[in-house]
Design a protein around this motif. Structure first.
Motif, PDB file in Angstrom:
ATOM      1  N   CYS A  76      24.034  38.164  39.151  1.00  0.00           N
ATOM      2  CA  CYS A  76      23.533  36.795  39.354  1.00  0.00           C
ATOM      3  C   CYS A  76      23.952  36.182  40.681  1.00  0.00           C
ATOM      4  CB  CYS A  76      23.983  35.893  38.213  1.00  0.00           C
ATOM      5  SG  CYS A  76      25.776  35.627  38.149  1.00  0.00           S
ATOM      6  N   GLY A  77      24.883  36.817  41.406  1.00  0.00           N
ATOM      7  CA  GLY A  77      25.292  36.306  42.703  1.00  0.00           C
ATOM      8  C   GLY A  77      26.366  35.242  42.674  1.00  0.00           C
ATOM      9  N   THR A  78      26.908  34.906  41.505  1.00  0.00           N
ATOM     10  CA  THR A  78      27.953  33.888  41.394  1.00  0.00           C
ATOM     11  C   THR A  78      29.277  34.409  41.947  1.00  0.00           C
ATOM     12  OG1 THR A  78      26.921  32.932  39.437  1.00  0.00           O
ATOM     13  CG2 THR A  78      29.245  32.422  39.787  1.00  0.00           C
ATOM     14  N   LYS A  79      30.039  33.530  42.621  1.00  0.00           N
ATOM     15  CA  LYS A  79      31.343  33.920  43.143  1.00  0.00           C
ATOM     16  C   LYS A  79      32.379  33.950  42.025  1.00  0.00           C
ATOM     17  CE  LYS A  79      30.984  32.409  47.951  1.00  0.00           C
ATOM     18  NZ  LYS A  79      31.582  31.561  49.021  1.00  0.00           N
ATOM     19  N   ASN A  80      33.217  34.982  42.041  1.00  0.00           N
ATOM     20  CA  ASN A  80      34.292  35.133  41.067  1.00  0.00           C
ATOM     21  C   ASN A  80      35.563  35.565  41.793  1.00  0.00           C
ATOM     22  OD1 ASN A  80      32.755  35.060  38.301  1.00  0.00           O
ATOM     23  ND2 ASN A  80      31.581  36.466  39.585  1.00  0.00           N
ATOM     24  N   HIS A  81      36.717  35.123  41.264  1.00  0.00           N
ATOM     25  CA  HIS A  81      37.988  35.566  41.820  1.00  0.00           C
ATOM     26  C   HIS A  81      38.120  37.077  41.651  1.00  0.00           C
ATOM     27  CE1 HIS A  81      42.564  35.976  41.636  1.00  0.00           C
ATOM     28  NE2 HIS A  81      42.273  35.642  42.870  1.00  0.00           N
ATOM     29  N   LEU A  82      38.797  37.725  42.565  1.00  0.00           N
ATOM     30  CA  LEU A  82      38.866  39.177  42.576  1.00  0.00           C
ATOM     31  C   LEU A  82      39.576  39.761  41.362  1.00  0.00           C
ATOM     32  CD1 LEU A  82      39.601  39.822  46.372  1.00  0.00           C
ATOM     33  CD2 LEU A  82      37.431  40.031  45.149  1.00  0.00           C
ATOM     34  N   ARG A  83      40.319  38.936  40.631  1.00  0.00           N
ATOM     35  CA  ARG A  83      40.979  39.425  39.416  1.00  0.00           C
ATOM     36  C   ARG A  83      40.158  39.154  38.165  1.00  0.00           C
ATOM     37  NH1 ARG A  83      47.430  38.020  40.200  1.00  0.00           N
ATOM     38  NH2 ARG A  83      47.987  39.948  41.278  1.00  0.00           N
ATOM     39  N   ALA A  84      38.996  38.509  38.310  1.00  0.00           N
ATOM     40  CA  ALA A  84      38.170  38.200  37.149  1.00  0.00           C
ATOM     41  C   ALA A  84      37.603  39.483  36.549  1.00  0.00           C
ATOM     42  CB  ALA A  84      37.036  37.257  37.553  1.00  0.00           C
ATOM     43  N   HIS A  85      37.690  39.623  35.230  1.00  0.00           N
ATOM     44  CA  HIS A  85      37.161  40.803  34.540  1.00  0.00           C
ATOM     45  C   HIS A  85      35.696  40.620  34.160  1.00  0.00           C
ATOM     46  CE1 HIS A  85      41.487  42.064  33.152  1.00  0.00           C
ATOM     47  NE2 HIS A  85      41.322  42.090  34.466  1.00  0.00           N
ATOM     48  N   PHE A  86      35.252  39.344  34.075  1.00  0.00           N
ATOM     49  CA  PHE A  86      33.878  39.045  33.709  1.00  0.00           C
ATOM     50  C   PHE A  86      33.339  37.963  34.641  1.00  0.00           C
ATOM     51  CE2 PHE A  86      36.020  40.565  29.931  1.00  0.00           C
ATOM     52  CZ  PHE A  86      35.128  41.497  29.406  1.00  0.00           C
ATOM     53  N   CYS A  87      32.039  37.980  34.874  1.00  0.00           N
ATOM     54  CA  CYS A  87      31.411  36.944  35.704  1.00  0.00           C
ATOM     55  C   CYS A  87      31.463  35.603  34.993  1.00  0.00           C
ATOM     56  CB  CYS A  87      29.956  37.326  36.007  1.00  0.00           C
ATOM     57  SG  CYS A  87      29.043  36.052  36.920  1.00  0.00           S
ATOM     58  N   ASN A  88      31.825  34.552  35.716  1.00  0.00           N
ATOM     59  CA  ASN A  88      31.915  33.221  35.123  1.00  0.00           C
ATOM     60  C   ASN A  88      30.552  32.655  34.747  1.00  0.00           C
ATOM     61  OD1 ASN A  88      34.734  33.052  35.412  1.00  0.00           O
ATOM     62  ND2 ASN A  88      34.522  32.454  37.551  1.00  0.00           N
ATOM     63  N   GLU A  89      29.482  33.194  35.297  1.00  0.00           N
ATOM     64  CA  GLU A  89      28.142  32.651  35.059  1.00  0.00           C
ATOM     65  C   GLU A  89      27.378  33.452  34.019  1.00  0.00           C
ATOM     66  OE1 GLU A  89      24.930  30.161  35.244  1.00  0.00           O
ATOM     67  OE2 GLU A  89      26.909  29.888  36.155  1.00  0.00           O
ATOM     68  N   CYS A  90      27.188  34.764  34.255  1.00  0.00           N
ATOM     69  CA  CYS A  90      26.348  35.567  33.356  1.00  0.00           C
ATOM     70  C   CYS A  90      27.155  36.401  32.366  1.00  0.00           C
ATOM     71  CB  CYS A  90      25.410  36.460  34.168  1.00  0.00           C
ATOM     72  SG  CYS A  90      26.250  37.784  35.097  1.00  0.00           S
TER      73      CYS A  90
END
Length: 208
Positions: free
Chosen positions: A60-74
């Motif tokens: 989806c192109g959403t920005k996420n922190h490099l430690r995020a395991h899942f996308c905050n949007e999709c």
């Protein structure tokens, strides 16, 4: 260029690695905030203000922190080990917002900040001590909003703790007066109803 002022905010827990925050002023003109004083394996040191590095979700192109395991949007699952690594193999997760460009400048800043930190610890033990670091009220406790719900007809249901009763206030001008119904189980528990058409079936209180 000289450091003309240093303001320190001490942390409360002496067992934490984060010992305090500070701001420094250069020549009485320019201020840098949110430098961190951290306890390292070789003693305290000063870390520059920084921001978290991000990358974009391939779906989806959403920005996420490099430690995020899942996308905050999709919600798609992301590869965990995707940060760029430095020469020592450590993941680069943060980038400095402001920083010295040579070691002599860094040493001068760190020496002055640590000296001020030691003095601040002594001042904090004195009666009437007031911290001069400005955190813009970020340590304040936020106030809770009273939960409310409005029906289609304009009636507003408000839950006021610790009151036991249910209060329905009508915004319509067609209603002349409320009707009071006493609960038969207990005369102390009352429900105030303003009768008006348009209530949904099963209308009730939801506490958020």
């Amino acid at each position: 260029m000289e450091i003309t002022e240093v303001r320190i905010k001490l942390m409360d827990d002496p067992n934490e690695r984060l010992l305090g925050f500070c701001s420094i002023t250069f020549d009485g003109w320019f201020v840098i905030r949110d430098l961190k004083i951290i306890q390292g394996s070789k003693g305290a040191f000063v870390a520059m203000p920084s921001r978290k590095l991000t990358d974009r979700c391939p779906r989806c192109g959403t920005k996420n922190h490099l430690r995020a395991h899942f996308c905050n949007e999709c919600g798609v699952e992301l590869e965990e080990d995707r940060a760029i690594k430095d020469g020592d193999g450590r993941a680069k997760l943060y980038a400095d917002i402001a920083h010295p460009i040579n070691s002599s400048c860094r040493d001068a800043i760190q020496r002055r900040v640590l000296e001020s930190w030691e003095k601040e610890k002594i001042l904090a033990k004195q009666p009437g001590y007031i911290c001069t670091y400005d955190d813009y009220g970020e340590d304040r406790i936020a106030k809770l909003k009273t939960p409310t719900k409005t029906t289609r007809s304009g009636a507003m249901l408000r839950f006021d703790a610790p009151s036991v009763g249910v209060n329905i206030e009508s915004a319509s001008s067609d209603v002349n007066r409320p009707h009071h119904l006493d609960a038969p189980a207990s005369p102390r528990v009352t429900a105030e109803h303003t009768w008006e058409s348009g209530f949904d079936e099963g209308f009730g209180i939801g506490v958020r």
